[in-house]
Write an enzyme that holds these catalytic residues in place. Structure first.
Site, PDB file in Angstrom:
ATOM      1  CD1 TRP A   1      -2.396   1.626   2.456  1.00  0.00           C
ATOM      2  CD2 TRP A   1      -2.790   1.633   0.260  1.00  0.00           C
ATOM      3  NE1 TRP A   1      -3.382   2.541   2.196  1.00  0.00           N
ATOM      4  CE2 TRP A   1      -3.644   2.571   0.848  1.00  0.00           C
ATOM      5  CE3 TRP A   1      -2.847   1.464  -1.126  1.00  0.00           C
ATOM      6  CZ2 TRP A   1      -4.545   3.345   0.121  1.00  0.00           C
ATOM      7  CZ3 TRP A   1      -3.748   2.225  -1.859  1.00  0.00           C
ATOM      8  CH2 TRP A   1      -4.581   3.157  -1.241  1.00  0.00           C
TER       9      TRP A   1
ATOM     10  CE  LYS B   1      -9.883  -3.266   5.921  1.00  0.00           C
ATOM     11  NZ  LYS B   1      -9.165  -3.655   4.731  1.00  0.00           N
TER      12      LYS B   1
HETATM   13  N1  LIG Z   1      -2.092  -3.504   0.896  1.00  0.00           N
HETATM   14  C1  LIG Z   1      -3.285  -2.964   0.843  1.00  0.00           C
HETATM   15  O1  LIG Z   1      -4.056  -3.232  -0.089  1.00  0.00           O
HETATM   16  C2  LIG Z   1      -3.702  -2.001   1.915  1.00  0.00           C
HETATM   17  C3  LIG Z   1      -4.757  -1.157   1.640  1.00  0.00           C
HETATM   18  C4  LIG Z   1      -5.155  -0.239   2.594  1.00  0.00           C
HETATM   19  C5  LIG Z   1      -4.461  -0.191   3.810  1.00  0.00           C
HETATM   20  N2  LIG Z   1      -3.413  -1.036   4.063  1.00  0.00           N
HETATM   21  C6  LIG Z   1      -2.724  -0.893   5.346  1.00  0.00           C
HETATM   22  O2  LIG Z   1      -1.489  -0.230   5.130  1.00  0.00           O
HETATM   23  C7  LIG Z   1      -0.547  -0.622   6.141  1.00  0.00           C
HETATM   24  C8  LIG Z   1       0.761  -0.992   5.478  1.00  0.00           C
HETATM   25  O3  LIG Z   1       0.544  -2.108   4.643  1.00  0.00           O
HETATM   26  P1  LIG Z   1       1.373  -2.384   3.318  1.00  0.00           P
HETATM   27  O4  LIG Z   1       0.470  -3.194   2.440  1.00  0.00           O
HETATM   28  O5  LIG Z   1       1.933  -1.138   2.747  1.00  0.00           O
HETATM   29  O6  LIG Z   1       2.621  -3.234   3.869  1.00  0.00           O
HETATM   30  P2  LIG Z   1       3.029  -4.753   3.507  1.00  0.00           P
HETATM   31  O7  LIG Z   1       2.366  -5.703   4.437  1.00  0.00           O
HETATM   32  O8  LIG Z   1       2.873  -4.968   2.032  1.00  0.00           O
HETATM   33  O9  LIG Z   1       4.599  -4.781   3.742  1.00  0.00           O
HETATM   34  C9  LIG Z   1       5.215  -4.883   4.969  1.00  0.00           C
HETATM   35  C10 LIG Z   1       6.132  -3.682   5.116  1.00  0.00           C
HETATM   36  O10 LIG Z   1       6.686  -3.688   6.428  1.00  0.00           O
HETATM   37  C11 LIG Z   1       8.066  -3.406   6.312  1.00  0.00           C
HETATM   38  N3  LIG Z   1       8.740  -3.903   7.491  1.00  0.00           N
HETATM   39  C12 LIG Z   1       9.090  -5.170   7.794  1.00  0.00           C
HETATM   40  N4  LIG Z   1       9.721  -5.210   8.986  1.00  0.00           N
HETATM   41  C13 LIG Z   1       9.744  -3.919   9.443  1.00  0.00           C
HETATM   42  C14 LIG Z   1      10.249  -3.309  10.613  1.00  0.00           C
HETATM   43  N5  LIG Z   1      10.838  -4.018  11.573  1.00  0.00           N
HETATM   44  N6  LIG Z   1      10.077  -1.965  10.756  1.00  0.00           N
HETATM   45  C15 LIG Z   1       9.471  -1.236   9.821  1.00  0.00           C
HETATM   46  N7  LIG Z   1       8.978  -1.760   8.677  1.00  0.00           N
HETATM   47  C16 LIG Z   1       9.120  -3.097   8.506  1.00  0.00           C
HETATM   48  C17 LIG Z   1       8.470  -4.066   5.026  1.00  0.00           C
HETATM   49  O11 LIG Z   1       9.662  -3.552   4.552  1.00  0.00           O
HETATM   50  C18 LIG Z   1       7.299  -3.680   4.141  1.00  0.00           C
HETATM   51  O12 LIG Z   1       7.474  -2.398   3.614  1.00  0.00           O
HETATM   52  C19 LIG Z   1      -1.214  -1.745   6.929  1.00  0.00           C
HETATM   53  O13 LIG Z   1      -1.766  -1.210   8.111  1.00  0.00           O
HETATM   54  C20 LIG Z   1      -2.344  -2.195   6.017  1.00  0.00           C
HETATM   55  O14 LIG Z   1      -3.438  -2.728   6.729  1.00  0.00           O
HETATM   56  C21 LIG Z   1      -3.015  -1.916   3.119  1.00  0.00           C
END
Ligand SMILES: NC(=O)c1ccc[n+]([C@@H]2O[C@H](COP(=O)([O-])OP(=O)(O)OC[C@H]3O[C@@H](n4cnc5c(N)ncnc54)[C@H](O)[C@@H]3O)[C@@H](O)[C@H]2O)c1
EC number: 1.1.1.8
Length: 373
Positions: free
Chosen positions: A17, A208
């Site tokens: 995201w 959700k």
């Molecule tokens: N993916 C979607 O479709 C979506 C949509 C809306 C909201 N979200 C929300 O956005 C937020 C981020 O999700 P995402 O999809 O971007 O992430 P992701 O789950 O795809 O990726 C995990 C991220 O965490 C990082 N990470 C791993 N270990 C870490 C550490 N110790 N410290 C800091 N970062 C670390 C990784 O490098 C990576 O960037 C979440 O709360 C999720 O619920 C996601």
């Protein structure tokens, strides 16, 4: 004429995201005069095929691990040090899995501009001392002493990156910050509605993901669309009740924004929480094993949010008031078999002649509508 003091944006996070939103924010920053061209993106450093992920992103403009196949605008600069990425920013967009937020806030404490504002895209809760839960935006505000708005919506990252039309909701009480944040995020295919009911927007985004696990169990058990619709409806009723009980003053109309019903539906059909929960039922493997096997470093939110919610419900003796959330937590942690899921919700308070929870009276405690900014 160029703006004399263009605002600098930093994106704290670079997962699926985070990268999709970086594409939008980078393009907007390149076009809008009131925003600085250069957008920094904090990347948790890791080695991908023998090379640093930050170097790959800065050379190829693609996050090959978390959003492969999509180019990021060249004005988005990957930075492995969060303090370096955030130190000059006027707008901080937080988009990391919620389990990392406290550590990041401690690292950033005292190192950011005092008049910066934050926008959290993080879906989830954290445990609060004394048996409750904390909203992530409240943690950011408390630790960093800056206001934090939220953005939640029916926004599966891959589809947003593909520029397929969708809507989103920003919860922001500040009438000046709301339109600014909307400009940073909005595009022709990503439409933003700003409401002032911040907490309800955020709670919807977190809860959700629990319901999505229930939808995944339904799929794993081979039950049909009618059953899934029942789980979605009961989930929605528990979400409404949760806000009513724990965040009184929320607005019922907020549930009809993208952050409410729309996000709930999309998450229960697409999305990683549903997918892993289906596999959990079909394979018998643990949630952690499946997260590692199926998600290539992406993080699950639903089972952890269910655990945090249960921590609070148990402490308050209210598990039975939220039977769907409770059953999902117990199944994820092995206390119940997935095949017991439907029995746990068969006698949901929603199905009782005299509902233990009176939805009609709860509606009265909600404000009728959310103010659009
Ligand atoms: N993916 C979607 O479709 C979506 C949509 C809306 C909201 N979200 C929300 O956005 C937020 C981020 O999700 P995402 O999809 O971007 O992430 P992701 O789950 O795809 O990726 C995990 C991220 O965490 C990082 N990470 C791993 N270990 C870490 C550490 N110790 N410290 C800091 N970062 C670390 C990784 O490098 C990576 O960037 C979440 O709360 C999720 O619920 C996601």
């Amino acid at each position: 004429m160029a703006c004399t003091n263009p605002k600098k944006v930093c994106i704290v996070g670079s997962g699926n995201w985070g990268s999709a939103i970086a594409k939008i924010v980078g393009n907007n920053a390149a076009q809008l005069k009131n925003l600085d061209d250069r957008v920094t993106m904090y990347v948790y450093e890791e080695i991908v095929d023998g090379k640093k992920l930050t170097e790959i992103i800065n050379e190829t403009h693609e996050n090959v691990k978390y959003l492969p196949g999509h180019k990021l605008p060249p004005n988005v600069v990957a930075v492995p040090d969060v303090v370096e990425a955030a130190k000059d920013a006027d707008i901080l967009i937080f988009v990391v899995p919620h389990q990392f937020i406290r550590t990041l806030c401690s690292t950033l404490l005292g190192k950011i501009k005092p008049n910066a504002i934050a926008l959290s895209l993080i879906k989830g809760f954290d445990r609060a001392e004394g048996g409750g839960i904390d909203l992530i935006s409240h943690i950011i505000t408390r630790h960093l002493q800056i206001p934090c708005s939220v953005l939640m919506g029916a926004n599966l990252a891959g589809e947003v990156a593909d520029e397929k039309f969708c809507e989103t909701t920003i919860g922001c009480k500040d009438i000046l910050a709301g339109p600014l944040l909307r400009d940073v995020i909005q595009t022709s295919y990503f439409r933003v509605v700003v409401v002032d009911d911040e907490d309800t927007v955020e709670v919807c985004g977190a809860l959700k993901n629990i319901v999505a696990c229930g939808a995944g169990f339904v799929d794993g058990l081979g039950l049909g669309d009618n059953t899934k619709a029942a789980v979605i409806r009961l989930g929605l009723m528990e979400m409404v009740k949760f806000v009513d009980v724990f965040y009184p003053g929320g607005k019922l109309s907020t549930f009809f924004e993208s952050c409410g019903v729309a996000d709930l539906i999309t998450t229960c059909y697409g999305g990683r929480n549903r997918k892993v929960s289906e596999a959990f039922v079909k394979t018998g493997k643990s949630i952690k094993e499946l997260e590692d096997e199926m998600l290539n470093g992406q993080k699950l939110q639903g089972p952890y949010t269910a655990e945090e919610v249960n921590y609070m419900l148990k402490n308050k003796g209210m598990e039975d008031k939220f039977p769907l959330f409770t059953a999902i937590h117990k199944i994820c942690t092995g206390l119940l078999k997935p095949s017991d899921f439907i029995d746990c919700i068969r006698n949901h308070p929603e199905h009782m002649d005299t509902k233990s929870y009176d939805y009609q009276s709860s509606q009265k405690s909600y404000h009728r509508s959310s103010s659009k900014l």
